[in-house]
Design a protein around this motif. Structure first.
Motif, short mmCIF file in Angstrom:
data_model
loop_
_atom_site.label_atom_id
_atom_site.label_comp_id
_atom_site.label_asym_id
_atom_site.label_seq_id
_atom_site.Cartn_x
_atom_site.Cartn_y
_atom_site.Cartn_z
N GLN A 290 29.03 46.20 31.45
CA GLN A 290 28.28 45.33 32.35
C GLN A 290 29.21 44.67 33.35
O GLN A 290 30.32 44.27 33.03
CB GLN A 290 27.56 44.23 31.55
N VAL A 291 28.76 44.56 34.58
CA VAL A 291 29.50 43.89 35.63
C VAL A 291 28.57 42.90 36.31
O VAL A 291 27.45 43.25 36.70
CB VAL A 291 30.03 44.89 36.67
N GLN A 292 29.01 41.67 36.41
CA GLN A 292 28.25 40.66 37.14
C GLN A 292 28.96 40.38 38.46
O GLN A 292 30.19 40.28 38.51
CB GLN A 292 28.15 39.37 36.33
N LEU A 293 28.17 40.27 39.51
CA LEU A 293 28.72 40.09 40.86
C LEU A 293 28.13 38.83 41.49
O LEU A 293 26.91 38.63 41.44
CB LEU A 293 28.39 41.30 41.73
N VAL A 294 28.99 38.03 42.10
CA VAL A 294 28.54 36.81 42.77
C VAL A 294 29.17 36.75 44.15
O VAL A 294 30.41 36.67 44.28
CB VAL A 294 28.91 35.55 41.96
N GLU A 295 28.31 36.78 45.18
CA GLU A 295 28.80 36.71 46.56
C GLU A 295 28.84 35.26 47.05
O GLU A 295 28.09 34.41 46.56
CB GLU A 295 27.89 37.50 47.51
N SER A 296 29.67 35.03 48.02
CA SER A 296 29.73 33.73 48.69
C SER A 296 30.33 33.93 50.08
O SER A 296 30.86 35.01 50.38
CB SER A 296 30.58 32.74 47.89
N GLY A 297 30.23 32.88 50.89
CA GLY A 297 30.87 32.91 52.19
C GLY A 297 29.94 33.08 53.37
O GLY A 297 30.38 33.03 54.52
N GLY A 298 28.65 33.29 53.10
CA GLY A 298 27.72 33.44 54.20
C GLY A 298 27.49 32.11 54.92
O GLY A 298 27.93 31.06 54.47
N GLY A 299 26.78 32.19 56.03
CA GLY A 299 26.49 30.98 56.78
C GLY A 299 25.95 31.27 58.15
O GLY A 299 25.67 32.42 58.49
N LEU A 300 25.84 30.21 58.94
CA LEU A 300 25.37 30.31 60.32
C LEU A 300 26.57 30.23 61.25
O LEU A 300 27.33 29.26 61.19
CB LEU A 300 24.39 29.17 60.61
N VAL A 301 26.74 31.25 62.07
CA VAL A 301 27.85 31.29 63.02
C VAL A 301 27.33 31.71 64.38
O VAL A 301 26.20 32.20 64.50
CB VAL A 301 28.97 32.24 62.56
N GLN A 302 28.18 31.53 65.38
CA GLN A 302 27.81 31.94 66.74
C GLN A 302 28.32 33.34 67.04
O GLN A 302 29.28 33.80 66.41
CB GLN A 302 28.38 30.95 67.74
N PRO A 303 27.71 34.02 68.00
CA PRO A 303 28.22 35.34 68.40
C PRO A 303 29.70 35.26 68.78
O PRO A 303 30.12 34.31 69.46
CB PRO A 303 27.35 35.69 69.61
N GLY A 304 30.46 36.24 68.31
CA GLY A 304 31.89 36.27 68.56
C GLY A 304 32.73 35.62 67.48
O GLY A 304 33.96 35.82 67.45
N ASP A 305 32.10 34.87 66.60
CA ASP A 305 32.83 34.20 65.52
C ASP A 305 33.19 35.20 64.41
O ASP A 305 32.75 36.35 64.40
CB ASP A 305 31.98 33.09 64.91
N SER A 306 33.98 34.70 63.48
CA SER A 306 34.38 35.49 62.31
C SER A 306 33.89 34.81 61.04
O SER A 306 33.66 33.60 61.01
CB SER A 306 35.91 35.63 62.25
#
Length: 126
Positions: A1-17
């Motif tokens: 079994q492998v559990q995966l947890v994502e993070s780091g998303g958000g609201l950004v403007q065009p051209g951002d990283s």
């Protein structure tokens, strides 16, 4: 079994990283091919990028090539998706996923991935 947890998303403007992270738990997590997929509202899930267990093999979809980079740090059981020069069309829920077996087998097919995270929202808007 492998559990995966994502993070780091958000609201950004065009051209951002933005850098997404996916932490994998499980004793053999480092042996799995890890992929990133995304799904925009009203659209089908789309393959973004993948890397093999050791991190030496990578494949990125043409739609994001040159802007997105996948990497992994097995010491931290973490896979990253570095996203540069973001565009409005990159807006989607981003999922990380894990698959066993040969790296090239069904690499961009979501059905080949047995384990999925819950997703993280990325919104690119001015």
């Amino acid at each position: 079994q492998v559990q995966l947890v994502e993070s780091g998303g958000g609201l950004v403007q065009p051209g951002d990283s933005l850098r997404l992270s996916c932490v994998a738990s499980g004793r053999t997590a480092s042996s799995y091919t890890m992929g990133w997929f995304r799904q925009a509202p009203g659209k089908e899930r789309e393959f973004v990028a993948a890397t093999n267990g050791g991190g030496g093999l990578k494949y990125t979809s043409d739609s994001v090539k040159g802007r997105f980079t996948i990497s992994r740090d097995n010491a931290k059981n973490t896979v990253y998706l570095q996203m540069n020069t973001l565009k409005s069309e990159d807006t989607a829920v981003y999922y990380c996923a894990a698959k066993a077996g040969r790296f090239t087998t069904g690499l961009s097919a979501g059905s080949e991935y047995a384990y999925w995270g819950q997703g993280t929202q990325v919104t690119v808007s001015s």
